[in-house]
Design a protein around this motif. Structure first.
Motif, mmCIF file in Angstrom:
data_model
loop_
_atom_site.group_PDB
_atom_site.id
_atom_site.type_symbol
_atom_site.label_atom_id
_atom_site.label_comp_id
_atom_site.label_asym_id
_atom_site.label_seq_id
_atom_site.Cartn_x
_atom_site.Cartn_y
_atom_site.Cartn_z
ATOM 1 N N UNK A 90 12.659 17.013 9.117
ATOM 2 C CA UNK A 90 12.561 15.814 8.285
ATOM 3 C C UNK A 90 12.721 14.621 9.210
ATOM 4 N N UNK A 91 11.643 13.835 9.332
ATOM 5 C CA UNK A 91 11.679 12.689 10.234
ATOM 6 C C UNK A 91 11.372 11.402 9.464
ATOM 7 N N UNK A 92 11.425 10.282 10.161
ATOM 8 C CA UNK A 92 11.224 8.981 9.531
ATOM 9 C C UNK A 92 9.849 8.850 8.872
ATOM 10 N N UNK A 93 8.750 9.262 9.518
ATOM 11 C CA UNK A 93 7.454 9.152 8.837
ATOM 12 C C UNK A 93 7.395 9.963 7.537
ATOM 13 N N UNK A 94 8.026 11.122 7.501
ATOM 14 C CA UNK A 94 8.045 11.925 6.276
ATOM 15 C C UNK A 94 8.818 11.200 5.176
ATOM 16 N N UNK B 80 -5.021 2.730 2.504
ATOM 17 C CA UNK B 80 -3.759 3.165 3.107
ATOM 18 C C UNK B 80 -3.944 4.368 4.015
ATOM 19 N N UNK B 81 -4.798 5.289 3.603
ATOM 20 C CA UNK B 81 -5.084 6.463 4.440
ATOM 21 C C UNK B 81 -5.756 6.048 5.742
ATOM 22 N N UNK C 281 -4.215 6.499 9.505
ATOM 23 C CA UNK C 281 -4.971 7.154 10.570
ATOM 24 C C UNK C 281 -5.061 6.290 11.815
ATOM 25 N N UNK C 282 -5.287 4.997 11.625
ATOM 26 C CA UNK C 282 -5.346 4.074 12.757
ATOM 27 C C UNK C 282 -4.004 4.011 13.481
ATOM 28 N N UNK C 283 -2.907 3.962 12.720
ATOM 29 C CA UNK C 283 -1.577 3.924 13.326
ATOM 30 C C UNK C 283 -1.284 5.211 14.100
ATOM 31 N N UNK C 284 -1.685 6.360 13.522
ATOM 32 C CA UNK C 284 -1.479 7.637 14.215
ATOM 33 C C UNK C 284 -2.230 7.665 15.529
ATOM 34 N N UNK D 299 -0.555 7.820 19.218
ATOM 35 C CA UNK D 299 -0.823 9.035 19.980
ATOM 36 C C UNK D 299 -0.300 10.311 19.371
ATOM 37 N N UNK D 300 -0.160 10.364 18.034
ATOM 38 C CA UNK D 300 0.329 11.618 17.429
ATOM 39 C C UNK D 300 -0.696 12.227 16.531
#
Length: 141
Positions: A82-86, A128-129, A133-136, A140-141
């Protein structure tokens, strides 16, 4: 056409039909479920419970197979942390669900109504999707 896209289409149509029959494409039903101090409607709990009654034993049976019928391997989550993005994603989903009464499945199903609220929700969801995607990509994840 391969069997996989046809099976995916059939599953999506069955899911959408279930949403329509259960009334879950009506945001008022969802918002009334969330309004426990007002006009509470337990219908969504029964829909979720019915889904679990099918899904839990279904997964147990399917995962006993070496491979799925229409694919070479199972595509199961590889992470369980469980991480911050989740947490942030779950919060955004819950807030959006509570404000609009829609989540992605019912919203896509309700597009056929042409209701402005549905079209606005789906446009915001797709936007939002795209931003996610752009942020990912940039992170680099």
């Amino acid at each position: 056409m391969k069997a996989h896209p046809i099976a995916s289409l059939a599953a999506g149509l069955l899911f959408g039909l279930g949403l329509v029959i259960s009334g879950m494409v009506n945001p008022a039903k969802v918002l009334n479920f969330l309004d426990v101090a007002g006009s509470w409607d337990p219908t969504l709990a029964f829909v979720m419970g019915g889904a679990l009654l099918i899904t839990v034993p279904g997964f147990r049976l399917v995962l006993k197979r070496e491979t799925p019928i229409l694919d070479g391997r199972f595509h199961l989550p590889e992470r369980n942390d469980i991480d911050l993005p989740l947490i942030a994603g779950a919060l955004l989903f819950g807030i959006g669900w509570g404000i609009a009464g829609f989540c992605p499945g019912p919203a896509v199903t309700a597009i056929v109504t042409g209701a402005p609220a549905v079209l606005a929700f789906v446009a915001a969801m797709l936007g939002g999707s795209w931003v996610a995607g752009q942020l990912r990509q940039r992170m680099g994840s």
